[in-house]
Design a protein around this motif. Structure first.
Motif, short mmCIF file in Angstrom:
data_model
loop_
_atom_site.label_atom_id
_atom_site.label_comp_id
_atom_site.label_asym_id
_atom_site.label_seq_id
_atom_site.Cartn_x
_atom_site.Cartn_y
_atom_site.Cartn_z
N ASP A 141 0.89 -1.08 0.43
CA ASP A 141 0.12 -0.36 0.15
C ASP A 141 0.77 1.22 0.17
O ASP A 141 0.22 2.28 -0.32
N ARG A 142 2.31 1.05 0.16
CA ARG A 142 3.00 2.50 0.52
C ARG A 142 4.24 2.14 -0.31
O ARG A 142 4.72 3.43 -0.53
N ALA A 143 4.22 1.30 -1.12
CA ALA A 143 5.48 0.98 -2.15
C ALA A 143 5.30 0.33 -3.25
O ALA A 143 4.15 -0.63 -3.29
N GLU A 144 6.08 0.38 -4.26
CA GLU A 144 5.70 -0.16 -5.45
C GLU A 144 6.83 -1.68 -5.39
O GLU A 144 7.83 -1.55 -4.98
N LEU A 145 6.20 -2.75 -5.26
CA LEU A 145 6.68 -4.07 -5.11
C LEU A 145 7.26 -4.47 -6.14
O LEU A 145 6.28 -4.85 -7.37
N LEU A 146 8.66 -4.90 -6.33
CA LEU A 146 8.95 -5.54 -7.56
C LEU A 146 9.59 -6.95 -7.12
O LEU A 146 10.15 -7.14 -6.27
N VAL A 147 9.68 -7.91 -8.16
CA VAL A 147 10.14 -9.27 -7.96
C VAL A 147 10.99 -9.43 -9.11
O VAL A 147 10.80 -9.25 -10.21
N ALA A 148 12.21 -10.25 -8.76
CA ALA A 148 12.91 -10.79 -9.69
C ALA A 148 12.38 -12.58 -9.86
O ALA A 148 12.09 -13.03 -8.85
N ARG A 193 9.59 -18.41 -10.71
CA ARG A 193 9.66 -18.35 -9.49
C ARG A 193 10.31 -17.22 -8.90
O ARG A 193 11.42 -16.75 -9.50
N VAL A 194 9.66 -16.66 -7.78
CA VAL A 194 10.06 -15.56 -7.37
C VAL A 194 11.47 -15.64 -6.52
O VAL A 194 11.43 -16.41 -5.44
N VAL A 195 12.60 -15.04 -7.08
CA VAL A 195 13.97 -15.40 -6.24
C VAL A 195 14.62 -13.85 -5.80
O VAL A 195 15.56 -14.00 -5.28
N GLY A 196 13.87 -12.95 -5.86
CA GLY A 196 14.11 -11.55 -5.21
C GLY A 196 13.07 -10.73 -5.24
O GLY A 196 12.14 -10.82 -5.89
N SER A 197 13.26 -9.91 -4.21
CA SER A 197 12.28 -8.56 -4.06
C SER A 197 12.72 -7.27 -3.58
O SER A 197 13.61 -7.49 -2.92
N VAL A 198 11.96 -6.33 -3.73
CA VAL A 198 12.35 -4.95 -3.29
C VAL A 198 11.21 -4.15 -3.08
O VAL A 198 10.38 -4.11 -3.88
N ALA A 199 11.24 -3.29 -2.47
CA ALA A 199 10.14 -2.23 -2.12
C ALA A 199 10.61 -0.90 -2.71
O ALA A 199 11.46 -0.31 -1.99
#
Length: 165
Positions: free
Chosen positions: A49-56, A62-68
């Motif tokens: 709700d407060r950031a754009e969530l990105l995934v690798a 399969r999701v192997v990484g993420s960042v906000a």
């Protein structure tokens, strides 16, 4: 043969459980965060709700990484002006490290911040997160010690900055 570059894109609600799992595991495995912080790391819906969530994703999806990525609002905590962006909670699956996933996530954050018209990227990181420090240095981030801060007693965070011009 080298692994193909990870695909980075927006996360959806179906990814939240996996993001929580890998983020908590990344921070807990090396005791990079106090136990009291782990529930916040697991609260993916709250940060969505407060950031754009990105995934690798790996080649199997399969999701192997993420960042906000924080482009607006108060979730950045180290952002001091509208021309700054921040990213937080960068995490890579332990079994997928060394494949450029963290770098791909940082690149995606920088690209999106530039596209949003931001002039600087700021971030905070723990003193013991030496692998992260090396990654940020490769991108040209430099220390911004006047913004170092402590969210709770005993947790000291270093701030880094990169001009996006």
């Amino acid at each position: 043969m080298a692994s193909p570059a990870p695909r980075v894109g927006p996360a959806g609600p179906a990814d939240h459980a996996r993001i929580a799992e890998l983020t908590v595991a990344a921070y807990a495995a090396e005791e990079l965060a106090p136990a009291e912080y782990l529930p916040q790391l697991a609260d993916v819906a709250g940060r969505a709700d407060r950031a754009e969530l990105l995934v690798a994703r790996d080649r199997d999806g399969r999701v192997v990484g993420s960042v906000a990525l924080v482009l607006t609002g108060d979730f950045g905590e180290v952002v001091e002006s509208a021309d700054e962006a921040a990213f937080r909670m960068l995490a890579v699956d332990a079994g997928a490290r060394g494949q450029g996933i963290g770098a791909a996530l940082v690149c995606a954050c920088l690209d999106r911040a530039r596209a949003a018209g931001k002039r600087r990227m700021v971030l905070s990181t723990g003193e013991r997160m030496t692998a992260a420090h090396r990654l940020y240095a490769r991108f040209g981030f430099t220390r911004l010690p006047e913004r170092d801060w402590s969210p709770v007693p005993g947790v000291d965070l270093r701030v880094y900055v990169l001009d996006l011009g």
